[in-house]
Design an enzyme around this catalytic site. Structure first.
Site, PDB file in Angstrom:
ATOM      1  N   CYS A   1     -10.250  -5.023   0.236  1.00 56.48           N
ATOM      2  CA  CYS A   1     -11.401  -4.138   0.362  1.00 56.48           C
ATOM      3  C   CYS A   1     -12.305  -4.281  -0.872  1.00 56.48           C
ATOM      4  O   CYS A   1     -11.943  -4.935  -1.856  1.00 56.48           O
ATOM      5  CB  CYS A   1     -10.935  -2.693   0.535  1.00 56.48           C
ATOM      6  SG  CYS A   1     -10.311  -1.935  -0.985  1.00 56.48           S
ATOM      7  N   GLU A   9      -2.933  -4.347  -3.324  1.00 57.86           N
ATOM      8  CA  GLU A   9      -3.324  -5.177  -4.467  1.00 57.86           C
ATOM      9  C   GLU A   9      -3.162  -4.449  -5.798  1.00 57.86           C
ATOM     10  O   GLU A   9      -2.617  -5.025  -6.751  1.00 57.86           O
ATOM     11  CB  GLU A   9      -4.761  -5.680  -4.279  1.00 57.86           C
ATOM     12  CG  GLU A   9      -4.937  -6.586  -3.062  1.00 57.86           C
ATOM     13  CD  GLU A   9      -5.358  -5.834  -1.797  1.00 57.86           C
ATOM     14  OE1 GLU A   9      -4.959  -4.650  -1.642  1.00 57.86           O
ATOM     15  OE2 GLU A   9      -6.083  -6.413  -0.975  1.00 57.86           O
ATOM     16  N   CYS A  31     -10.755  -3.271  -4.215  1.00 60.30           N
ATOM     17  CA  CYS A  31      -9.725  -4.213  -4.656  1.00 60.30           C
ATOM     18  C   CYS A  31     -10.343  -5.514  -5.156  1.00 60.30           C
ATOM     19  O   CYS A  31      -9.812  -6.136  -6.078  1.00 60.30           O
ATOM     20  CB  CYS A  31      -8.728  -4.497  -3.533  1.00 60.30           C
ATOM     21  SG  CYS A  31      -7.568  -3.134  -3.303  1.00 60.30           S
ATOM     22  N   ASN A  86       0.837  -1.197   0.000  1.00 59.18           N
ATOM     23  CA  ASN A  86       0.000   0.000   0.000  1.00 59.18           C
ATOM     24  C   ASN A  86       0.871   1.247   0.000  1.00 59.18           C
ATOM     25  O   ASN A  86       1.965   1.270   0.582  1.00 59.18           O
ATOM     26  CB  ASN A  86      -0.984  -0.001   1.183  1.00 59.18           C
ATOM     27  CG  ASN A  86      -0.336  -0.237   2.530  1.00 59.18           C
ATOM     28  OD1 ASN A  86       0.642  -0.955   2.647  1.00 59.18           O
ATOM     29  ND2 ASN A  86      -0.892   0.367   3.568  1.00 59.18           N
TER      30      ASN A  86
END
Ligand SMILES: [Zn+2]
Length: 129
Positions: free
Chosen positions: A85, A54, A88, A41
């Site tokens: 999430c 991701e 994603c 991230n």
């Protein structure tokens, strides 16, 4: 899953740029070319401009010339399980099939295995994709 995908995700997590949330996440994709592509991230002071691990891994895969996710591992340092999430899930599904395996990991290894269809049932699809 071979252990290397987990190790790649865990290694990628160390590259997270998460000074605001202090919530590092790592992801590793094995693509159809057999290669492993990783991501972490990357946050931004303008918070909505940051993004998840991701899509970083997906970006690496695309720039590596691959298009299909065979399996993907996700790990977060501060969660026992870190399911992707909602956004994603949609991003992963673009490059996955319903049976693509998603491995949710902690620091010791894979804790839960799901398929794309389990993670994102009734997903948004059109005949364009
Ligand atoms: Zn996400």
């Amino acid at each position: 899953m071979s252990h290397d995908l987990f190790e790649a995700a865990r290694g990628a997590m160390a590259f997270a740029h998460a000074p605001y949330s202090k919530f590092p996440v790592g992801a590793a994709i094995r693509a159809e070319d057999g290669k492993v592509y990783t991501g972490a991230n990357i946050e931004n002071l303008s918070f909505p401009q940051g993004w998840c691990a991701e899509p970083t891994a997906i970006s690496a895969m695309i720039m590596g010339g691959a298009k299909k996710i065979v399996e993907i591992a996700v790990i977060a340092e501060k969660l026992a399980l870190c399911p992707p999430c909602g956004g994603c899930r949609q991003k992963i599904s673009e490059f996955a099939s319903k049976g693509t395996k998603i491995y949710l990991c902690d620091e010791t290894g894979v804790k839960k295995t799901m398929t794309m269809d389990e993670l994102l049932p009734f997903s948004f699809e059109t005949e364009l994709g």
